[in-house]
Design a protein around this motif. Structure first.
Motif, PDB file in Angstrom:
ATOM      1  N   ASN A 256     -10.543   7.229   8.402  1.00  0.00           N
ATOM      2  CA  ASN A 256     -10.988   5.593   8.231  1.00  0.00           C
ATOM      3  C   ASN A 256      -9.543   4.830   8.232  1.00  0.00           C
ATOM      4  O   ASN A 256      -9.522   3.603   8.399  1.00  0.00           O
ATOM      5  N   LYS A 257      -8.644   5.489   7.735  1.00  0.00           N
ATOM      6  CA  LYS A 257      -7.351   4.821   7.336  1.00  0.00           C
ATOM      7  C   LYS A 257      -7.376   3.859   6.245  1.00  0.00           C
ATOM      8  O   LYS A 257      -7.011   2.803   6.773  1.00  0.00           O
ATOM      9  N   ILE A 258      -7.853   3.900   5.300  1.00  0.00           N
ATOM     10  CA  ILE A 258      -8.058   2.910   4.347  1.00  0.00           C
ATOM     11  C   ILE A 258      -6.841   2.846   3.360  1.00  0.00           C
ATOM     12  O   ILE A 258      -6.591   3.831   2.815  1.00  0.00           O
ATOM     13  N   SER A 259      -6.336   1.746   3.438  1.00  0.00           N
ATOM     14  CA  SER A 259      -5.163   1.616   2.548  1.00  0.00           C
ATOM     15  C   SER A 259      -4.912   0.322   1.827  1.00  0.00           C
ATOM     16  O   SER A 259      -5.737  -0.667   2.340  1.00  0.00           O
ATOM     17  N   PHE A 260      -4.294   0.276   0.629  1.00  0.00           N
ATOM     18  CA  PHE A 260      -4.179  -0.725  -0.125  1.00  0.00           C
ATOM     19  C   PHE A 260      -2.917  -0.587  -0.839  1.00  0.00           C
ATOM     20  O   PHE A 260      -2.149   0.319  -1.320  1.00  0.00           O
ATOM     21  N   ILE A 261      -2.372  -1.813  -1.345  1.00  0.00           N
ATOM     22  CA  ILE A 261      -1.092  -1.924  -2.128  1.00  0.00           C
ATOM     23  C   ILE A 261      -1.512  -2.504  -3.426  1.00  0.00           C
ATOM     24  O   ILE A 261      -1.994  -3.384  -3.760  1.00  0.00           O
ATOM     25  N   PHE A 262      -0.851  -1.833  -4.594  1.00  0.00           N
ATOM     26  CA  PHE A 262      -0.918  -2.065  -5.865  1.00  0.00           C
ATOM     27  C   PHE A 262       0.210  -1.990  -6.380  1.00  0.00           C
ATOM     28  O   PHE A 262       0.698  -0.653  -6.731  1.00  0.00           O
ATOM     29  N   GLU A 263       1.035  -2.642  -7.137  1.00  0.00           N
ATOM     30  CA  GLU A 263       2.132  -2.685  -8.074  1.00  0.00           C
ATOM     31  C   GLU A 263       3.199  -1.762  -7.572  1.00  0.00           C
ATOM     32  O   GLU A 263       3.743  -0.783  -7.874  1.00  0.00           O
ATOM     33  N   ARG A 264       3.798  -2.458  -6.337  1.00  0.00           N
ATOM     34  CA  ARG A 264       4.835  -1.653  -5.447  1.00  0.00           C
ATOM     35  C   ARG A 264       4.571  -0.564  -5.044  1.00  0.00           C
ATOM     36  O   ARG A 264       5.325   0.126  -4.301  1.00  0.00           O
TER      37      ARG A 264
ATOM     38  N   LYS B  47     -13.735  -1.167  -2.376  1.00  0.00           N
ATOM     39  CA  LYS B  47     -14.957  -0.930  -2.683  1.00  0.00           C
ATOM     40  C   LYS B  47     -16.131  -1.333  -1.582  1.00  0.00           C
ATOM     41  O   LYS B  47     -16.972  -0.545  -1.496  1.00  0.00           O
ATOM     42  N   LYS B  48     -16.027  -2.495  -1.106  1.00  0.00           N
ATOM     43  CA  LYS B  48     -16.788  -2.816   0.102  1.00  0.00           C
ATOM     44  C   LYS B  48     -17.089  -1.917   1.411  1.00  0.00           C
ATOM     45  O   LYS B  48     -18.080  -1.868   1.909  1.00  0.00           O
ATOM     46  N   ILE B  49     -15.599  -1.427   1.684  1.00  0.00           N
ATOM     47  CA  ILE B  49     -15.475  -0.564   2.746  1.00  0.00           C
ATOM     48  C   ILE B  49     -16.342   0.841   2.493  1.00  0.00           C
ATOM     49  O   ILE B  49     -17.003   1.420   3.141  1.00  0.00           O
ATOM     50  N   ILE B  50     -15.970   1.383   1.074  1.00  0.00           N
ATOM     51  CA  ILE B  50     -16.461   2.640   0.732  1.00  0.00           C
ATOM     52  C   ILE B  50     -18.095   2.739   0.572  1.00  0.00           C
ATOM     53  O   ILE B  50     -18.584   3.570   0.946  1.00  0.00           O
TER      54      ILE B  50
END
Length: 68
Positions: free
Chosen positions: A13-21, A62-65
């Motif tokens: 699904n190529k789910i990614s996010f950025i958190f604290e650098r 969370k909404k995606i998963i």
């Protein structure tokens, strides 16, 4: 008796996010333990795989998963 799901593969699904650098790519979700395996990238360099609790994910992810 309820089925015991081992894991749900999410790397396709190529789910990614950025958190604290750091950039995180979601690999798989474990519904029994409510954890997510993520690949961690710091400044574009792969740091390894890390297990984080589902509750610590951003609301958009969370909404995606959808654990239910």
């Amino acid at each position: 008796m309820a089925k015991n799901k081992k894991s749900i593969e999410l790397s396709d699904n190529k789910i990614s996010f950025i958190f604290e650098r750091n950039s995180y790519n979601v690999i798989r979700f474990f519904p029994t333990k409510m954890t997510v395996d993520v690949m961690v990238f710091e400044d574009g360099v792969k740091q390894g795989v890390k297990a984080i609790p589902f509750a610590h994910l951003p609301k958009e992810i969370k909404k995606i998963i959808k654990p239910n």
